[in-house]
Scaffold this motif. Structure first.
Motif, PDB file in Angstrom:
ATOM      1  N   LYS A 154      -3.376   3.925   9.293  1.00  0.00           N
ATOM      2  CA  LYS A 154      -2.818   4.996   8.251  1.00  0.00           C
ATOM      3  C   LYS A 154      -1.345   4.482   8.192  1.00  0.00           C
ATOM      4  CE  LYS A 154      -6.060   8.722   8.430  1.00  0.00           C
ATOM      5  NZ  LYS A 154      -6.321  10.197   8.778  1.00  0.00           N
ATOM      6  N   SER A 193       0.941  -1.165   0.022  1.00  0.00           N
ATOM      7  CA  SER A 193      -0.174  -0.180   0.100  1.00  0.00           C
ATOM      8  C   SER A 193       0.755   1.264   0.159  1.00  0.00           C
ATOM      9  CB  SER A 193      -0.941  -0.080   1.385  1.00  0.00           C
ATOM     10  OG  SER A 193      -1.589   1.132   1.303  1.00  0.00           O
ATOM     11  N   TYR A 201       0.415   1.926   9.090  1.00  0.00           N
ATOM     12  CA  TYR A 201       0.361   0.588   8.353  1.00  0.00           C
ATOM     13  C   TYR A 201       0.223   0.535   6.781  1.00  0.00           C
ATOM     14  CZ  TYR A 201       0.299  -1.404  12.969  1.00  0.00           C
ATOM     15  OH  TYR A 201       0.792  -1.649  14.227  1.00  0.00           O
ATOM     16  N   LEU A 202      -0.632   1.328   6.436  1.00  0.00           N
ATOM     17  CA  LEU A 202      -1.090   1.450   4.903  1.00  0.00           C
ATOM     18  C   LEU A 202      -0.256   2.477   4.111  1.00  0.00           C
ATOM     19  CD1 LEU A 202      -4.897   1.360   5.168  1.00  0.00           C
ATOM     20  CD2 LEU A 202      -3.443  -0.545   4.174  1.00  0.00           C
ATOM     21  N   HIS A 203       0.891   3.228   5.092  1.00  0.00           N
ATOM     22  CA  HIS A 203       1.768   4.203   4.529  1.00  0.00           C
ATOM     23  C   HIS A 203       0.837   5.322   3.637  1.00  0.00           C
ATOM     24  CE1 HIS A 203       3.633   0.024   4.019  1.00  0.00           C
ATOM     25  NE2 HIS A 203       4.160   0.372   5.008  1.00  0.00           N
ATOM     26  N   VAL A 204      -0.008   5.729   4.154  1.00  0.00           N
ATOM     27  CA  VAL A 204      -0.891   7.022   3.662  1.00  0.00           C
ATOM     28  C   VAL A 204      -0.607   7.976   4.352  1.00  0.00           C
ATOM     29  CG1 VAL A 204      -2.544   5.481   2.531  1.00  0.00           C
ATOM     30  CG2 VAL A 204      -3.074   6.454   5.060  1.00  0.00           C
ATOM     31  N   TYR A 228       1.598   5.032  -2.541  1.00  0.00           N
ATOM     32  CA  TYR A 228       1.053   6.106  -3.669  1.00  0.00           C
ATOM     33  C   TYR A 228       1.912   5.928  -4.993  1.00  0.00           C
ATOM     34  CZ  TYR A 228      -1.102   9.041   0.039  1.00  0.00           C
ATOM     35  OH  TYR A 228      -2.108   9.165   1.050  1.00  0.00           O
TER      36      TYR A 228
END
Lengths: 285, 152
Positions: free
Chosen positions: B21, A24, B23-26, A26
């Motif tokens: 967030k 996950s 963990y999801l690298h956002v 960008y």
């Protein structure tokens, strides 16, 4: 593989307990500041096999997040029931048969960035989606040869054909081709112009509207003021029915019930206008 | 009008959890919403309905791609009759008449119709707008059979 995007833990699941990985992060379009959030879920099948399909999933909107697809619909960990607070393993995850790429598109949707605040349209979204897909392949080149399927629902009925068209045109120009095999569209918006009429016909067919409810104004001219009135009446009458699942539960927030009195007033007005249908409406209610 | 009646509290809470967030690298500063159009006034979108039908026809004309259009038949937002109406406007011919298909201990899964140019239409009985959420077994069955190029 993009090691920095590897998801090691997705509460409550430790990814080391599974035979597939999730990434996950960008994907950015080089000629703009837009970046698109993606989640890539490897298949439970042999990861080195180039015959395992890659499925790009888009939720609709326009403007709705594909995280719904990931965490409620086809991903390996989902909220199985509406009221679940924790994720459960999805026995019917689509990654049992394919790699899954969830893309939050256009930028400005979900966790994606849209610093330019531009107004999007179908063509531009398709162009961007192609660029993001190319960026995915450049970051994960080992999946370039896998058969590609485009899938999604709702407004993805517009996103998907346009992206497929861009891929076809790209393949016609380039040597390195994208191995597009097909597309799957669920409850897809193909033509917004006739959608309101279809909705009214469906509502009548399923007795969500009174039997004598007249939709002819919309059949004649969907953009007329008379049709607007018909749509408004239909909206009032069906307000407490889950439009996305007519036999399902309709959830409301506390503040959404504040207009209760107004709604009842509208219903009464409607019944007065159509007073010959009062008995039927009451029975159906 | 947003997405009325749909329960999304759990996914909204989950994705807006700071740890998730991470963990999801956002970007942790972004508040996740289901649909940007309802929550972000800067998000604007202009649709082009005729273009979509034109492109769909163009893709069918190539006769290169398998296209599956499926509809949960309990959805009133994009009802299956709307997809049928679109199919009638496309220049394709019926190659397999409307028939039932069966899943889950030989129970009726819905109905399907085959068209020329690698196009197939399927209904999913009792499912709403989010077919894979409403009927996981049938959705996976249709997905897998389509990928494998097998009948259902």
């Amino acid at each position: 593989l993009q090691i920095e995007d590897l998801v090691t833990y997705l509460p409550p699941f430790n990814m080391s307990d599974f035979n597939f990985s999730i990434y996950s992060g960008y994907l950015s379009i080089t000629d703009s500041n837009q970046s698109f959030h993606y989640v890539f879920v490897q298949s439970q099948l042999n990861n080195l096999d180039n015959n395992v399909p890659l499925v790009l999933w888009l939720n609709g909107g326009p403007g709705c997040s594909s995280m719904i697809g990931f965490l409620q619909e086809i991903g390996p960990f989902v909220f199985l029931n509406d009221d679940d607070e924790t994720l459960s393993y999805n026995e019917y995850s689509w990654n049992r048969a394919a790699h899954l790429l969830f893309l939050e598109s256009p930028s400005g949707v979900g966790f994606s960035h849209n610093p330019l605040n531009i107004t999007f349209n179908d063509s531009q979204t398709a162009d961007h989606n192609l660029k993001v897909l190319q960026e995915f392949y450049s970051n994960y080149p080992e999946y370039q040869k896998n058969p590609l399927w485009l899938a999604g629902e709702s407004y993805a009925g517009a996103y998907i054909p346009l992206l497929a068209q861009r891929i076809k045109k790209f393949n016609d120009l380039e040597v390195a081709v994208i191995n597009l095999q097909g597309m799957m569209i669920g409850n897809g918006v193909t033509n917004l112009t006739h959608l309101p009429i279809s909705q009214l016909i469906y509502q009548k067919q399923h007795q969500l509207l009174p039997p004598t409810f007249d939709i002819s104004a919309c059949e004649k001219n969907v953009t007329s003021e008379d049709c607007e009135d018909v749509n408004y009446d239909a909206w009032i009458i069906t307000k407490r029915i889950n439009p996305y699942d007519i036999y399902g539960y309709c959830y409301y927030e506390e503040n959404e019930l504040e207009d209760e009195e107004e709604w009842i007033l509208h219903m009464k007005q409607f019944m007065m206008i159509h007073n010959d249908n009062i008995v039927k409406v009451t029975n159906h209610d | 009008l947003g997405v009325p009646c749909v329960q999304i509290d759990n996914i909204e809470n989950y994705l807006n959890n700071q740890q998730v967030k991470q963990y999801l690298h956002v970007d942790e500063s972004i508040q996740w919403f289901l649909c940007s159009k309802q929550h972000n006034k800067q998000f604007k979108y202009v649709s082009d309905p005729p273009l979509v039908m034109k492109v769909l026809q163009e893709l069918l004309n190539y006769n290169l791609y398998n296209i599956l259009l499926y509809n949960g038949d309990a959805d009133s937002v994009v009802p299956w009759i709307d997809t049928m109406q679109a199919l009638q406007k496309l220049q394709v011919t019926i190659t397999e008449e409307w028939r039932p298909y069966y899943v889950k201990n030989n129970q009726l899964g819905g109905y399907t119709q085959g068209y020329s140019n690698k196009l197939r239409f399927v209904t999913v009985r009792g499912a709403g707008h989010m077919v894979p959420q409403n009927d996981r077994i049938t959705a996976f069955y249709l997905f897998n059979q389509t990928l494998l190029g097998q009948a259902f």
